[in-house]
Design an enzyme around this catalytic site. Sequence first.
Site: not given
Length: 144
Positions: A22, A71, A77, A84, A97-99, A108
């Site tokens: 991260y 994010n 997931h 919705d 997403h940072i990673s 993931r």
Amino acid sequence: MKVLVVNGPNLNMLGKRDKNIYGNFSHEDLVKMIEDWGRKNGVEVEVFQSNHEGKILDRLHRLDFDGLVINPGAFTHYSYAIRDALEIVKVPKVEVHISNIHRREEFRRRSVTAEVCDGQISGLGVYGYLLALEYIKKKLEELT
């Protein structure tokens, strides 16, 4: 032009989480970077963070923004409720997403929320937020 940036669970712990995944930015650093971008680009930005799915849903349901960067954290997931809500939100929206979620654990790698967003940016660190903001700004300019 107002862009909402939503950060889900555990993102308030940036700077304390695994730095190899991260990075070194704290959530406060991330908020400052986003707000600075907004000032420089003449875009009103609001950063909202919650560890609670219902609070994220309530914020999205207000529908008081022109673009969205989200994010969802671990909700990515499995949260069909957030999926919705994103489907209801009819503005340009990008999942960030940072990673790189596609290089992490198997669980993931699947996003139930990305398919109702314009796109997904994954693995570029906190700079993915800036790329998402640039896209949304350009998209909104095209629409006006």
